[in-house]
Design a protein around this motif. Structure first.
Motif, mmCIF file in Angstrom:
data_model
loop_
_atom_site.group_PDB
_atom_site.id
_atom_site.type_symbol
_atom_site.label_atom_id
_atom_site.label_comp_id
_atom_site.label_asym_id
_atom_site.label_seq_id
_atom_site.Cartn_x
_atom_site.Cartn_y
_atom_site.Cartn_z
ATOM 1 N N ALA A 67 3.088 130.966 -58.008
ATOM 2 C CA ALA A 67 2.863 131.668 -59.156
ATOM 3 C C ALA A 67 3.596 132.896 -59.211
ATOM 4 N N GLY A 68 4.462 133.234 -58.276
ATOM 5 C CA GLY A 68 5.533 134.433 -58.227
ATOM 6 C C GLY A 68 6.373 134.192 -57.396
ATOM 7 N N ALA A 69 7.488 135.234 -57.368
ATOM 8 C CA ALA A 69 8.574 135.126 -56.382
ATOM 9 C C ALA A 69 8.858 136.669 -56.068
ATOM 10 N N LEU A 70 7.988 137.427 -55.288
ATOM 11 C CA LEU A 70 7.990 138.763 -54.981
ATOM 12 C C LEU A 70 9.223 138.832 -53.755
ATOM 13 N N GLY A 71 9.116 137.591 -53.063
ATOM 14 C CA GLY A 71 10.116 137.595 -51.882
ATOM 15 C C GLY A 71 11.430 136.892 -52.304
ATOM 16 N N GLY A 72 11.605 136.378 -53.671
ATOM 17 C CA GLY A 72 12.888 135.855 -54.096
ATOM 18 C C GLY A 72 12.774 134.455 -54.630
ATOM 19 N N TYR A 73 13.512 134.201 -55.650
ATOM 20 C CA TYR A 73 13.392 133.006 -56.265
ATOM 21 C C TYR A 73 14.182 131.755 -55.891
ATOM 22 N N ALA A 74 14.886 132.295 -54.818
ATOM 23 C CA ALA A 74 15.757 131.003 -54.317
ATOM 24 C C ALA A 74 15.152 130.504 -53.012
ATOM 25 N N VAL A 75 15.010 129.156 -52.953
ATOM 26 C CA VAL A 75 14.204 128.469 -51.960
ATOM 27 C C VAL A 75 15.145 127.288 -51.328
ATOM 28 N N THR A 76 15.051 127.186 -49.959
ATOM 29 C CA THR A 76 15.455 126.286 -49.146
ATOM 30 C C THR A 76 14.415 125.439 -48.638
ATOM 31 N N LEU A 77 14.356 124.253 -48.862
ATOM 32 C CA LEU A 77 13.207 123.394 -48.640
ATOM 33 C C LEU A 77 13.657 122.090 -47.929
ATOM 34 N N ASP A 78 13.128 121.820 -46.854
ATOM 35 C CA ASP A 78 13.285 120.296 -46.411
ATOM 36 C C ASP A 78 12.273 119.500 -46.856
ATOM 37 N N VAL A 79 12.827 118.429 -47.812
ATOM 38 C CA VAL A 79 11.858 117.897 -48.675
ATOM 39 C C VAL A 79 11.148 116.519 -47.906
ATOM 40 N N ARG A 80 11.616 116.477 -46.623
ATOM 41 C CA ARG A 80 11.039 115.430 -45.833
ATOM 42 C C ARG A 80 9.766 115.869 -45.526
ATOM 43 N N ARG A 81 9.188 117.326 -45.472
ATOM 44 C CA ARG A 81 8.125 117.703 -45.283
ATOM 45 C C ARG A 81 7.164 117.254 -46.242
ATOM 46 N N LEU A 82 7.657 116.956 -47.523
ATOM 47 C CA LEU A 82 6.883 116.527 -48.774
ATOM 48 C C LEU A 82 6.489 115.260 -48.705
ATOM 49 N N TYR A 83 7.632 114.249 -48.732
ATOM 50 C CA TYR A 83 7.473 112.889 -48.992
ATOM 51 C C TYR A 83 6.801 112.142 -47.824
ATOM 52 N N LEU A 84 7.002 112.707 -46.553
ATOM 53 C CA LEU A 84 6.467 112.007 -45.473
ATOM 54 C C LEU A 84 5.095 112.554 -45.219
ATOM 55 N N HIS A 85 4.445 113.483 -45.872
ATOM 56 C CA HIS A 85 3.018 113.951 -45.574
ATOM 57 C C HIS A 85 2.515 114.144 -46.924
ATOM 58 N N ASN A 86 2.932 113.640 -48.191
ATOM 59 C CA ASN A 86 2.029 113.493 -49.106
ATOM 60 C C ASN A 86 1.708 114.831 -49.469
ATOM 61 N N ALA A 87 2.847 115.988 -49.342
ATOM 62 C CA ALA A 87 2.521 117.191 -49.731
ATOM 63 C C ALA A 87 3.004 117.231 -51.156
ATOM 64 N N GLN A 88 2.528 118.480 -51.751
ATOM 65 C CA GLN A 88 3.113 118.796 -52.946
ATOM 66 C C GLN A 88 3.702 120.321 -53.303
ATOM 67 N N VAL A 89 4.580 120.825 -53.865
ATOM 68 C CA VAL A 89 4.948 122.120 -54.246
ATOM 69 C C VAL A 89 4.344 121.983 -55.792
ATOM 70 N N ILE A 90 3.633 123.027 -56.239
ATOM 71 C CA ILE A 90 2.989 123.160 -57.635
ATOM 72 C C ILE A 90 3.630 124.415 -58.267
ATOM 73 N N GLY A 91 4.055 124.478 -59.515
ATOM 74 C CA GLY A 91 4.228 125.691 -60.347
ATOM 75 C C GLY A 91 2.920 125.988 -61.095
#
Length: 349
Positions: free
Chosen positions: A265-289
């Protein structure tokens, strides 16, 4: 009436203390005498034009696009109903209220906020503000002070929205970043009240205040944050409530447990994000705005306010005419809790 308007994008110098006509409530509206109005990061970013636009992140823009200047800032208002518009319930006059500052995309309980008082319409940096009757919440019997009530709408509404969208459950481990700020401290308090184990990230000097707010463990952001979180939550994190973003998202998502949720819900540390999406789909994780709250979330928050189920920390209060000074103090981020303005006050406290 006295009001403080932002006249263009820029620094605190673009805030103008002026006299403007008292607004008149129309049908379906009320005039509220402002007792206290709380400051938020949105005030700074709207003033600076820091939100960017789709396809042009460096463009100067308000929360939802161009700002119609001059604009009276201030989303978070507590006060008393002074008058109602034609056909309104006059029994509301004199009632103590908190205003839901969101402008929604529909009428239902799950509508999304698409605008904000103080950004898309005039707000509470003034002695009076007009608000829709349906956005007034009667808190006449609340033991909270006006300053505390004004601290609730954006910070606590945003925190509650994150918690609800992240589906935080009793007994889960929650990570709260930026824990000494308005939203972060609210998230710590509400998550603790929901029965979660709270791991917070904050600066060293503010550790005690964050722990006092309810955190079970506090990680100093000056050190190795990821290792600190791992040590505090060796079995992983169920839900992250993140207002920092930036590099922490890519580094922190692997700390989520199976089915974990990372809510931003914020980007005090910066809005550009690099993410290994395997950590999402291999573990049924979610990133939610998560942008603020829904009407249903705000109803829950106001019920908490009436019972004083949470007690906002007020860091400082300034008279309305010192709005620029108050925003400067907010930008320094040396405080813990909320900064408020009091129309009619004569000195800072």
């Amino acid at each position: 009436m006295c009001a403080v308007r932002v006249t263009r994008h820029g620094g605190p110098e673009v805030l103008e203390v002026t006299e403007v006509p008292v607004p008149l409530p129309g049908a379906g509206e009320a005039l509220v005498r402002v007792a206290a109005v709380a400051l938020n990061n949105t005030d700074l970013w709207t003033r600076e034009g820091a939100y960017g636009r789709p396809g042009d992140p460096e463009a100067r823009s308000g929360w939802r696009g161009p700002v119609a200047f001059p604009r009276i800032q201030g989303a978070d208002v507590a006060g008393r109903v002074e008058a109602v518009g034609p056909g309104g319930d006059t029994g509301l006059v004199g009632r103590r209220v908190v205003v839901d500052p969101a402008l929604y995309d529909g009428d239902g309980p799950d509508a999304h906020p698409v605008g904000l008082m103080g950004s898309e319409r005039d707000g509470g940096y003034a002695e009076f503000v007009v608000a829709p009757l349906e956005r007034l919440h009667d808190v006449t019997g609340s033991p909270l002070t006006d300053d505390q009530l004004a601290s609730l709408p954006t910070a606590y509404g945003t925190a509650l929205g994150m918690i609800e969208r992240g589906r935080l459950r009793d007994g889960e481990t929650v990570l709260v970043t930026g824990a000494s700020g308005g939203v972060g401290l609210a998230a710590v308090q509400i998550a603790r009240a929901r029965g979660a184990r709270v791991v917070a990230v904050s600066s060293g000097p503010k550790t005690d205040a964050v722990r006092e707010a309810g955190a079970h463990a506090v990680v100093d952001r000056a050190g190795d944050v990821v290792e600190g979180i791992r040590a505090a939550a060796p079995e992983g994190v169920d839900v992250a409530l993140d207002v920092v973003a930036g590099d922490l998202v890519g580094e922190g998502v692997p700390l989520l447990r199976e089915g974990g949720r990372w809510v931003i819900a914020g980007a005090l540390g910066g809005y550009a994000v690099t993410l290994d999406v395997r950590r999402l789909y291999l573990h049924n994780a979610q990133v939610i705005g998560s942008a603020m709250h829904t009407p249903a979330h705000f109803d829950v928050l106001m019920d908490m306010a009436r019972r004083a189920a949470v007690e906002p920390v007020v860091a400082a209060a300034y008279p309305l005419e010192q709005a620029a000074r108050a925003q400067e103090e907010l930008a320094l981020r040396k405080h813990v809790g909320k900064i408020v303005l009091r129309p009619g006050a004569s000195a800072a406290t």
